[in-house]
Design a protein around this motif. Structure first.
Motif: not given
Length: 350
Positions: A111-118, A172-174
């Motif tokens: 869902l892109g949450v980890s990518a946003g946190a990164s 979102g992840s991308q």
């Protein structure tokens, strides 16, 4: 009067079963932690580990090599405890998101949450976001929250279904992965870029005791919050409207659980990087073991996530002699085939 019909504290068969399973789970977790301390690049005997524990906890005064004592107490033990906390937190995040959005593919990674946190963590460390006024975990939380808001808005604009949410999460992840790469390319030197890229794949090598004091309370708070709203998550299995009809304060529950999920994901990512498949595979696997009721699913998923990530960390240290493999690589190698098996089994049951 038989024990089964007794009114004592352990008279109920259901309660006895719950206590027994809890005790077995605790023993399994302790054995996993012990394995994480004993097994490594340099194998250490159990009696040495026991002596170091005794010296640090009770000032026993056992004669132990200072190097072995440092490896055990200052390196392997905090690393293993943070791995357990991260595994539990990511698994709980998967349970919450799958319940709230009613989609089997929902987890912080997809869902892109980890990518946003990164992205938030990298923006603080490399770009200097906040001018030194905010920490890495705060930056990761802000990035994770922004990612979730953008993904939810995109999914709502696309029709609001759970399938649209997953597709929006992939987009979102991308986006946030691209931003992270841009920040690294723009502001990091070659050595920093190498370290950050290794960290983004999941790295526990730099974990120390201050990280334990952050990760464990957050994971425990997340578990307690999930247990508090376990019945509400059961109601969400039938949809938000059905939950509201059953008296669940839908908006408040969603805000609390999503906020806690964002916090757990942000803290874990800020400590060890983005680790995939834990929040996706573990809840599915535990539904076969503990059932779909969240009162049992939540502690089972937290325990399994903790044990799984400790085991993955052990494998990451032992897979290639003299080299530590990013833990995210190990979770993907195990999680991808495991999730494929779960999908095939679910289809065969349908």
């Amino acid at each position: 009067m038989t024990v089964a019909t007794s009114s004592g504290a352990f008279g109920s068969p259901v309660l006895r079963s719950f206590v027994l399973k809890g005790a077995v789970g605790l023993v399994v977790l302790l054995l996993a932690i012990l394995a994480g301390v004993v097994i490594g690049e340099t194998p250490l005997p159990f009696h040495t580990v026991a002596a170091v524990f005794s010296n640090n906890l009770w000032n026993a005064g056992h004669a132990v090599d200072p190097i072995d004592a440092g490896i055990i107490w200052n390196y392997r033990l905090p690393r293993t405890l943070v791995a357990a906390a991260c595994g539990a937190g990511l698994a709980l995040s998967g349970v919450v998101l799958q319940s709230l959005v009613r989609n089997a593919l929902a987890d912080p990674y997809l869902l892109g949450v980890s990518a946003g946190a990164s992205t938030g963590a990298v923006a603080v460390t490399i770009m200097g976001l906040g001018g030194g006024m905010i920490g890495i975990s705060t930056g990761a939380f802000l990035g994770a929250a922004l990612a979730f808001v953008l993904v939810a808005a995109l999914a709502r604009a696309a029709g609001g279904g759970s399938a649209q949410l997953v597709l929006a999460g992939i987009a979102g992840s991308q986006l946030f992965n691209a931003l992270t790469s841009f920040f690294i390319a723009k502001s990091a030197n070659a050595e920093q870029a190498r370290g950050i890229m290794f960290w983004l794949l999941g790295n526990l090598s730099g974990v120390r005791w201050p990280d334990v004091t952050l990760a464990l309370p957050v994971a425990l708070a997340g578990c307690l919050a999930c247990l508090w709203y376990a019945r509400a998550m059961d109601a969400f299995s039938f949809g938000a409207d059905a939950a509201a009809a059953l008296g669940v304060p839908v908006l408040r529950v969603q805000l609390v659980l999503i906020g806690m999920t964002t916090l757990m994901t942000a803290v874990m990512v800020s400590l060890v990087g983005a680790i995939g498949f834990v929040g996706l595979v573990i809840p599915h696997a535990m539904r076969f073991v503990a059932g779909v009721r969240h009162g049992a699913l939540i502690p089972a998923s937290a325990l399994a996530g903790a044990v799984f990530l400790i085991a993955a960390d052990i494998v990451s240290r032992m897979l290639i002699p003299g080299q530590v493999v990013p833990i995210g690589v190990v979770t993907a190698l195990v999680g991808a085939p495991g999730f494929a098996l779960i999908l095939i089994r679910k289809r065969s049951r349908a």
